[in-house]
Enzyme design. Structure first.
Site, PDB file in Angstrom:
ATOM      1  N   HIS A 199      82.946  59.209 -59.586  1.00 30.01           N
ATOM      2  CA  HIS A 199      83.925  58.212 -59.144  1.00 30.01           C
ATOM      3  C   HIS A 199      85.070  58.070 -60.135  1.00 30.01           C
ATOM      4  O   HIS A 199      86.180  57.722 -59.750  1.00 30.01           O
ATOM      5  CB  HIS A 199      83.235  56.881 -58.834  1.00 30.01           C
ATOM      6  CG  HIS A 199      82.508  56.950 -57.538  1.00 30.01           C
ATOM      7  ND1 HIS A 199      81.186  57.323 -57.452  1.00 30.01           N
ATOM      8  CD2 HIS A 199      82.951  56.777 -56.265  1.00 30.01           C
ATOM      9  CE1 HIS A 199      80.839  57.351 -56.177  1.00 30.01           C
ATOM     10  NE2 HIS A 199      81.878  57.024 -55.443  1.00 30.01           N
ATOM     11  N   GLU A 441      75.938  60.872 -45.341  1.00 31.43           N
ATOM     12  CA  GLU A 441      76.062  61.415 -46.702  1.00 31.43           C
ATOM     13  C   GLU A 441      74.713  61.716 -47.342  1.00 31.43           C
ATOM     14  O   GLU A 441      74.643  62.096 -48.497  1.00 31.43           O
ATOM     15  CB  GLU A 441      76.894  60.484 -47.585  1.00 31.43           C
ATOM     16  CG  GLU A 441      76.433  59.046 -47.629  1.00 31.43           C
ATOM     17  CD  GLU A 441      77.370  58.152 -48.445  1.00 31.43           C
ATOM     18  OE1 GLU A 441      78.216  58.666 -49.192  1.00 31.43           O
ATOM     19  OE2 GLU A 441      77.210  56.927 -48.358  1.00 31.43           O
ATOM     20  N   ASP A 465      78.640  62.860 -51.584  1.00 34.86           N
ATOM     21  CA  ASP A 465      77.205  62.613 -51.730  1.00 34.86           C
ATOM     22  C   ASP A 465      76.385  63.619 -50.933  1.00 34.86           C
ATOM     23  O   ASP A 465      75.294  64.004 -51.360  1.00 34.86           O
ATOM     24  CB  ASP A 465      76.863  61.187 -51.292  1.00 34.86           C
ATOM     25  CG  ASP A 465      77.162  60.203 -52.403  1.00 34.86           C
ATOM     26  OD1 ASP A 465      76.803  60.500 -53.554  1.00 34.86           O
ATOM     27  OD2 ASP A 465      77.781  59.165 -52.128  1.00 34.86           O
ATOM     28  N   CYS A 512      85.444  61.742 -45.047  1.00 41.03           N
ATOM     29  CA  CYS A 512      86.170  60.915 -46.022  1.00 41.03           C
ATOM     30  C   CYS A 512      85.814  61.314 -47.454  1.00 41.03           C
ATOM     31  O   CYS A 512      86.277  60.702 -48.401  1.00 41.03           O
ATOM     32  CB  CYS A 512      85.908  59.427 -45.795  1.00 41.03           C
ATOM     33  SG  CYS A 512      84.193  58.963 -46.057  1.00 41.03           S
TER      34      CYS A 512
END
Ligand code: PEP
Ligand code: MG
Length: 581
Positions: A199, A441, A465, A512
């Site tokens: 992240h 995910e 993920d 996404c």
């Protein structure tokens, strides 16, 4: 100074050329900004006054010592007073403010870090331990500083061109800390650790600043104020480059700037393939303010609002329902009726609520995202109410992360109904038609799609993920970063299956994860049938350009071949060949 280069993982494109600014972990906890020339003396005074206040505090402590207090206590205060008066603390940070334009807190910590490093070299264990005293003194001063009014910082502050120069070099930066850099004056980031889709890397990408992670020794090898080049396309970092190398990179930088400028012309162009298929381009955002960049890039809406960023970097304090509502409403209003997909809290793994309680053994496999929310129903309900209340200000959708089990979907849906009931009882309006979608995910989710399409209004594939869990590699760990491969046949199968299942059920499917913003993969995803891409606003126009040049009639058959292939080289070659169609 000898030139040397380091190789790491590229995470955010472009070339940055600037001076290294080494950031120690402690420095990340305080505000750091550059002070304009005319305010420098005021900032020096702010620090001087804080030092004087601590002096007085120590004096009072000393005077108030009870008569029978152990003598060590007095000696302890004496040591702190001595440290405070030493020019290393009382003068050197003032010079840092004047010469480097750092704000007082930052200047003080920079000096403390330098002193701490010197203390680490000392052989004598007694003296080495005095480092802790210095840090305690610094903490006292910081506490006083934090209670005083800092100078107002303006976005366009660029004291003496400093802004154009600094590249952060750190061992690690947490995603929350990275987010704090959004208004700051840095032009690039280098960290020793981190993976391509951690992240921290994702936030760096959203800041649209060149960055490279997983550089292993960068923060020990690169020195303060060294000239550094970051090649964010290849992950190469060059320290102290020769004049010739500098010239070459400056030229490449210019070319990239020209290419970016050209892309701006596509802002208003409709996003359709050559054969006339319309493609939806959505934006990923971390905070409502990012909606401005999303609108600016011509996004059709927000495909992923990572709401957990509203919760992070607050030392564990949780934003109230009203606070959250204001933020979600802001996003809905800024997007002017375009869809805003708010993902419910995805805390855990590399996004802990509080950095300090990051203790799970295997956080990526632990109490993360929806698992955490179902374990904390009051927290979840308050977020759901806040989102629902915002839904009357635009077109809001709810997206649930990390679902794997039917009961998780059912419980999440039941809680959404419960939140609606509570709002009705309180007489607060919400949009009764709010759609609810699932992130796909976890491989288990991609392998049990009928369970999802039956219950959900839309799907969004979180490739970051999905890759991590399919290939069993921690996306944050740079030592396994080379195994993180979006083109692994297992990953491609799971993505293709999800898109096909969604379409068959007549519901929208988006990607996404970071794959959606990678222009090298745009055609492959189009060929798999993807019609909704969600990515950082900065990537949107480049992906649109790729879409405009794509012909589905040519791409689809080639993609079918790729999906039948199993050998990595054959897949990589065939994906490259897609670019030539
Ligand atoms: C993903 O996993 O692909 C995703 C979009 O979510 P995050 O990166 O926030 O986990
Ligand atoms: Mg995810």
């Amino acid at each position: 100074m000898a030139s040397f280069s380091l190789h790491g993982i590229p995470v955010s494109r472009g070339i940055a050329i600037g001076r290294a600014h080494l950031l120690a972990p402690a420095a990340l906890d305080v505000k750091h900004y550059l002070v304009q020339e005319e305010h420098l003396e005021a900032e020096v005074t702010r620090l001087r006054e804080a030092l004087a206040t601590v002096h007085r505090e120590l004096q009072t402590l000393w005077n108030d010592l009870p008569k029978d207090a152990p003598t060590e206590l007095g000696a302890f205060i004496d040591v702190h007073a001595l440290i405070l008066s030493d020019p290393m603390i009382s003068e050197a940070p003032l010079d840092i403010i004047r010469t480097r334009h750092y704000n007082a807190e930052w200047a003080l910590l920079t000096q403390i870090d330098e002193l701490s490093a010197q203390f680490d070299e000392i052989e004598d264990p007694y003296l080495r331990e005095r480092k802790a005293d210095i840090q305690q003194v610094a903490e006292r001063v910081l506490k006083v500083l934090m209670g005083t009014e800092p100078l107002p910082v303006q976005d366009d502050d660029d004291p003496d061109g400093f802004k154009a120069q600094m590249i952060v070099v750190a061992h690690d930066i947490s995603p929350a800390d990275m987010l704090k850099f959004r208004d700051r004056s840095f032009i690039g980031f280098i960290t020793d650790v981190g993976g391509q889709n951690s992240h921290t890397a994702i936030v760096a990408r959203s800041l649209d600043i060149p960055a490279a992670v997983g550089m292993s020794q960068a923060s020990t090898l690169i020195e303060q104020d060294d000239w550094v080049i970051i090649d964010g396309d290849t992950g190469v970092v060059i320290a102290n480059p020769s004049a010739l190398v500098l010239d070459q990179y400056r030229e490449r930088q210019l070319q990239q700037q020209r290419a970016r400028k050209k892309l701006q012309k596509l802002k208003k162009t409709a996003s359709v393939t050559k054969d006339g298929t319309a493609i939806t381009l959505l934006a990923n955002i971390e905070l409502p303010e990012d909606c401005e960049a999303a609108m600016e890039a011509g996004a059709h809406g927000v495909g992923l609002f990572r709401s957990e960023f509203l919760f992070m970097g607050r030392a564990g304090s949780i934003p109230s329902e009203d606070e959250q509502f204001e933020q979600y409403r802001k996003a809905a209003e800024m997007m002017k009726g375009r869809v805003v997909t708010i993902r419910t809290l995805d805390l855990g793994a590399d996004k802990p609520l509080d950095q300090a309680d990051h203790t799970a053994l295997n956080p990526a496999l632990g109490l993360r995202a929806i698992r955490y929310c179902l374990a904390e129903p009051q927290l979840f309900l308050s977020q759901l109410r806040a989102i629902l209340r915002a839904s009357v200000y635009g077109k809001v959708r709810i997206l649930i992360p990390m679902l794997a089990h039917a009961f998780e979907i059912d419980q999440a849906l039941a809680m959404i109904e419960q939140a609606k009931g509570q709002l009705r009882e309180a007489g607060l309006p919400y949009d009764a038609t709010v759609e609810v979608g699932a992130m796909i995910e976890i491989p288990a989710a991609a392998l049990s799609l009928p369970m999802f399409v039956k219950r959900m209004d839309f799907l969004s594939i979180g490739t970051n993920d999905l890759i991590q869990y399919t290939l069993a590699i921690d996306r944050v760990d740079y030592e396994v970063a080379h195994l993180y491969n979006p083109l692994h046949p297992a990953v491609l199968q799971l993505i293709a299956m999800t898109i096909a299942a969604g379409h068959k059920a007549g519901i929208d499917v988006a990607v996404c994860g970071e794959m959606a913003g990678d222009v090298k993969l745009t055609r492959l995803l189009l060929g798999m049938g993807l019609r909704e891409f969600s990515m950082h606003p900065a990537q949107l126009l480049a992906v649109k350009q790729e879409i405009l040049n794509s012909d589905l009639g040519l791409i689809m058959p080639q993609t079918r071949k790729i999906l039948r292939a199993v050998e990595p080289n054959a897949i990589a070659d065939a994906v490259q060949a897609l670019q030539a169609l």
